[in-house]
Design an enzyme around this catalytic site. Structure first.
Site, PDB file in Angstrom:
ATOM      1  N   TRP A  43     -10.400  -8.530   2.817  1.00 20.37           N
ATOM      2  CA  TRP A  43     -11.186  -8.872   1.627  1.00 20.37           C
ATOM      3  C   TRP A  43     -11.213 -10.384   1.386  1.00 20.37           C
ATOM      4  O   TRP A  43     -12.121 -10.892   0.761  1.00 20.37           O
ATOM      5  CB  TRP A  43     -10.572  -8.217   0.399  1.00 20.37           C
ATOM      6  CG  TRP A  43     -10.722  -6.737   0.327  1.00 20.37           C
ATOM      7  CD1 TRP A  43     -11.723  -6.050  -0.319  1.00 20.37           C
ATOM      8  CD2 TRP A  43      -9.866  -5.728   0.874  1.00 20.37           C
ATOM      9  NE1 TRP A  43     -11.525  -4.700  -0.190  1.00 20.37           N
ATOM     10  CE2 TRP A  43     -10.392  -4.474   0.538  1.00 20.37           C
ATOM     11  CE3 TRP A  43      -8.673  -5.768   1.637  1.00 20.37           C
ATOM     12  CZ2 TRP A  43      -9.796  -3.262   0.916  1.00 20.37           C
ATOM     13  CZ3 TRP A  43      -8.080  -4.570   2.020  1.00 20.37           C
ATOM     14  CH2 TRP A  43      -8.640  -3.341   1.664  1.00 20.37           C
ATOM     15  N   ARG A 103       0.826  -1.213   0.000  1.00 23.71           N
ATOM     16  CA  ARG A 103       0.000   0.000   0.000  1.00 23.71           C
ATOM     17  C   ARG A 103       0.865   1.271   0.000  1.00 23.71           C
ATOM     18  O   ARG A 103       0.514   2.265  -0.644  1.00 23.71           O
ATOM     19  CB  ARG A 103      -0.953   0.000   1.197  1.00 23.71           C
ATOM     20  CG  ARG A 103      -2.027   1.069   1.071  1.00 23.71           C
ATOM     21  CD  ARG A 103      -3.195   0.884   2.025  1.00 23.71           C
ATOM     22  NE  ARG A 103      -4.358   1.620   1.550  1.00 23.71           N
ATOM     23  CZ  ARG A 103      -4.930   2.628   2.218  1.00 23.71           C
ATOM     24  NH1 ARG A 103      -4.471   2.996   3.390  1.00 23.71           N
ATOM     25  NH2 ARG A 103      -5.956   3.258   1.700  1.00 23.71           N
ATOM     26  N   HIS A 133       0.479   4.113  -2.785  1.00 18.10           N
ATOM     27  CA  HIS A 133       0.100   5.496  -2.476  1.00 18.10           C
ATOM     28  C   HIS A 133       1.209   6.486  -2.819  1.00 18.10           C
ATOM     29  O   HIS A 133       0.938   7.652  -3.093  1.00 18.10           O
ATOM     30  CB  HIS A 133      -0.325   5.628  -1.017  1.00 18.10           C
ATOM     31  CG  HIS A 133      -1.752   5.226  -0.801  1.00 18.10           C
ATOM     32  ND1 HIS A 133      -2.526   5.695   0.229  1.00 18.10           N
ATOM     33  CD2 HIS A 133      -2.545   4.393  -1.505  1.00 18.10           C
ATOM     34  CE1 HIS A 133      -3.746   5.155   0.149  1.00 18.10           C
ATOM     35  NE2 HIS A 133      -3.774   4.355  -0.887  1.00 18.10           N
TER      36      HIS A 133
END
Ligand code: DDH
Length: 288
Positions: free
Chosen positions: A187, A44, A48
């Protein structure tokens, strides 16, 4: 050497492999975090750092590592990424010649590969830039939105529908944290392994709104232990996106190939390389 003392140390592929190996070692060593790995949060961070790219103005992207500075580090979307940056600090101390912007993207590559994902060819060449290069807030996606928002955000970076869906497969990894995004849960059932599970779950599970006081999110009706964001669900509501969800759900090799290609592109957005694409390094995965 005198080159080294003058700060013009020229790193070789072997030097970058040493950085890779050190990150891989720390991933094993520091397993007392979340679901047992810093891997997802490193992915991540790389995303980002890169996903701020704006093709029209050629600003943002991984070159610069401007998330180190307060305005960008404090953007809501970057909440929690300090864990990833702090994790990498000892690596930067051990290999001070690498830029933060190369380190963060290399760490994303290492995390994907060490979590059994595809090989992600990577090349160095990013330079850290100062606070003046911080991007404005709002360039990263907002999970409460729909397919139009996804197309606006990723279209701005230069991605097409197929690539947008491939990138989203990263949500087979990691989880949402109430103290970061406000959303809650993973998820997939194996959040520390790169798989096409995210696409299979999107199609196969029955999803309903989670009944809670937090932000609107979906939960699977059979176990109520998994989640989808509104933007995740948009991938099966939109006909064009859904075609690719189905392709990736059916064939994990196709997903791995297209995921690798699109991650390579993501991590290179806006970087003024002197090297050529054929100079990319394919890092050797650690043996366990
Ligand atoms: Fe994501 N993501 N992401 N994401 N993402 C979150 C976590 C992780 C969106 C929102 C969220 C990508 C695309 C989107 C990863 C990788 C990628 C969280 C939870 C939210 C919210 C943060 C938290 O609470 O800690 C939205 C919206 C989109 C979108 O496409 C519209 C992409 C493209 C990637 C990528 O890597 C290519 C990963 C990994 C995580 C898990 C982090 C963790 O700490 O675990």
């Amino acid at each position: 050497s005198s080159d080294e003392t003058q700060g013009i140390f020229k790193a070789t592929k072997e030097d970058y492999q040493k950085v890779y190996d050190e990150i891989a070692r720390l991933l094993v060593d520091k397993d007392d975090y979340d679901d047992g790995s810093y891997g997802p949060v490193l992915v991540r961070l790389a995303w980002h750092a890169s996903g701020t790219y704006d093709a029209a103005t050629n600003t943002g992207g991984s070159n610069g590592a401007t998330m180190r500075f307060a305005p960008e580090g404090d953007h809501g979307a970057n909440a929690g990424l300090k864990h990833a940056r702090d994790f990498l600090e000892p690596v930067k101390e051990k290999f001070p010649w690498i830029s933060y912007s190369d380190l963060w993207t290399l760490a994303g590559v290492c995390a994907i590969q060490e979590m059994q994902g595809p090989i992600i060819p990577w090349r160095p060449g990013r330079q850290d830039r100062d606070v003046a290069f911080c991007t404005p807030d709002g360039r990263l996606p907002d999970a409460s939105k729909d397919q139009n928002h996804i197309r606006a955000i990723f279209g701005r970076m230069g991605f097409d529908d197929r690539e947008m869906v491939a990138l989203s497969g990263a949500h087979s990894l990691g989880r949402c944290h109430t103290d970061r995004s406000g959303y809650d849960g993973p998820w997939a059932f194996s959040p520390t392994v790169v798989t096409n599970e995210y696409f299979r779950l999107l199609l196969d599970e029955k999803w309903g709104w989670k009944k809670w006081n937090g932000p609107a999110q979906y939960e699977d009706q059979s176990t109520k232990s998994l989640m989808m964001l509104p933007t995740d669900m948009a991938l099966i509501k939109d006909k064009e996106f859904k075609k690719h969800v189905e392709r990736y759900a059916k064939d994990s090799q196709v997903f791995f190939k297209e995921f690798s290609d699109v991650i390579v592109k993501l991590l290179e957005l806006g970087v003024p390389f002197e090297s050529k694409p054929e100079d990319r390094i394919s890092f050797k995965v650690s043996d366990d």
